[in-house]
Design a protein around this motif. Structure first.
Motif, mmCIF file in Angstrom:
data_model
loop_
_atom_site.group_PDB
_atom_site.id
_atom_site.type_symbol
_atom_site.label_atom_id
_atom_site.label_comp_id
_atom_site.label_asym_id
_atom_site.label_seq_id
_atom_site.Cartn_x
_atom_site.Cartn_y
_atom_site.Cartn_z
ATOM 1 N N SER A 42 149.465 54.225 24.730
ATOM 2 C CA SER A 42 150.175 53.839 25.959
ATOM 3 C C SER A 42 150.187 55.007 26.930
ATOM 4 N N SER A 84 156.201 58.008 36.082
ATOM 5 C CA SER A 84 157.382 57.852 36.937
ATOM 6 C C SER A 84 157.186 58.684 38.204
ATOM 7 N N GLU A 142 152.502 56.004 30.647
ATOM 8 C CA GLU A 142 153.499 55.635 31.656
ATOM 9 C C GLU A 142 153.637 56.745 32.683
ATOM 10 N N ASP A 160 151.016 52.514 33.213
ATOM 11 C CA ASP A 160 152.121 51.698 33.733
ATOM 12 C C ASP A 160 153.055 52.573 34.561
ATOM 13 N N THR A 161 153.385 52.098 35.753
ATOM 14 C CA THR A 161 154.354 52.805 36.603
ATOM 15 C C THR A 161 155.750 52.293 36.276
ATOM 16 N N VAL A 162 156.639 53.210 35.920
ATOM 17 C CA VAL A 162 158.008 52.846 35.536
ATOM 18 C C VAL A 162 158.992 53.615 36.414
ATOM 19 N N ASN A 163 160.230 53.128 36.453
ATOM 20 C CA ASN A 163 161.255 53.814 37.246
ATOM 21 C C ASN A 163 161.631 55.159 36.639
ATOM 22 N N LYS A 164 161.775 55.155 35.306
ATOM 23 C CA LYS A 164 162.197 56.385 34.631
ATOM 24 C C LYS A 164 161.606 56.452 33.232
ATOM 25 N N ILE A 165 161.159 57.641 32.867
ATOM 26 C CA ILE A 165 160.677 57.889 31.505
ATOM 27 C C ILE A 165 161.805 58.546 30.717
#
Length: 212
Positions: A73, A77, A75, A170-175
Motif C-alpha cells: 500500500s 497526506s 498513502e 491513495d491521498t488521505v486526510n491524515k496518516i
C-alpha cells in the motif's frame, strides 16, 4: 566618378560582404538553439504521468536472485507532507541479510529535501515513511538494495525500484503516525486473507465457466 563616391561604394561593398559572411553564423546559432531546446525539452516541459510504468499494488516483483518486493500500500497526506509505503520484502537466500539501503528521486522537487525513515522492517511487512513530500509532487522513484556490502559496491542489478504516483498512491486526510507494529501486522494479515479470498473466487469462476 569622384573619390568620395568611390569610397561610399567601396564601403557598401564591404558591408554587404560582411553581412553575407555573418548570415551562415546566424543560421548555425539558430539551429543549435533549436537542437538544445529539443534535447532538453524533457527537463523544461513537464512530462505526462502515466499508469504504464507504475508499480502495481499487490504484485510480487523479483529484482535480483531470490529476492522480491511487493508494494502492499501507499498513502499520501498533503497537509502532513508525508507519504507512507508498506512493502513486503522477501529474501530466499541463506545470507541472513535483511537490512536495506534506501534512496529516491523525485520529479518536480529536490530529492534531498525528502527524508526517508524506516519505521518497521519485519518478515511480512516493511513500513517506510517519506517526510517533506510537497503538495505538487508528481512522481517518486523509491529504490532499495540489500546491505550485502558497502553502498558503493551495490549495482543496479541488486536494486529494486518502486515507482509511486497518483495511480498507486491513495491521498488521505491524515496518516496515523502512532500505529504500532501490531497494528500494521493486523492490517497485513487482513490484506493477505482478502487476497486469498479473491484468488479463490476467481478460481471458482473459472471452474464454473469450464463446466458451462
Amino acid at each position: 566618378m569622384d573619390e568620395s563616391k568611390k569610397e561610399i561604394l567601396e564601403k557598401e561593398k564591404i558591408y554587404h560582404e560582411k553581412k553575407k559572411a555573418r548570415t551562415p553564423i546566424y543560421i548555425v546559432i539558430g539551429v543549435l538553439i533549436i537542437y538544445a531546446f529539443l534535447f532538453t525539452s524533457k527537463l523544461t516541459i513537464p512530462q505526462p504521468i502515466t499508469s504504464e510504468d507504475v508499480t502495481a499494488l499487490g504484485v510480487e516483483e523479483e529484482y535480483t536472485e531470490n529476492r522480491s518486493v511487493t508494494l502492499v500500500s501507499a498513502e499520501y497526506s498533503k497537509d502532513q507532507e508525508i507519504m507512507e509505503i508498506v512493502l513486503n520484502l522477501k529474501n530466499n537466500n541463506y545470507d541472513n541479510v535483511d537490512t536495506y539501503y534506501y534512496a529516491l528521486t523525485a520529479m518536480n522537487e529536490k530529492s534531498s529535501k525528502i527524508k526517508i525513515k524506516e519505521i518497521f522492517n519485519e518478515d511480512l511487512f516493511t513500513v517506510i515513511r517519506l517526510e517533506g513530500v510537497k503538495k505538487n509532487y508528481r512522481e517518486i522513484e523509491f529504490m532499495l538494495a540489500p546491505k550485502v556490502g558497502d553502498i558503493n559496491e551495490i549495482s543496479d542489478e541488486m536494486t529494486a525500484t518502486v515507482i509511486l504516483n497518483k495511480y498507486n498512491v491513495d491521498t488521505v486526510n491524515k496518516i496515523n503516525t502512532s500505529k504500532t507494529k501490531t497494528d500494521y501486522l493486523q492490517e497485513r494479515l487482513v490484506g493477505m486473507v482478502d487476497q486469498l479470498k479473491d484468488r479463490l473466487e476467481r478460481q471458482e469462476d473459472k471452474l464454473q465457466q469450464l463446466k458451462t
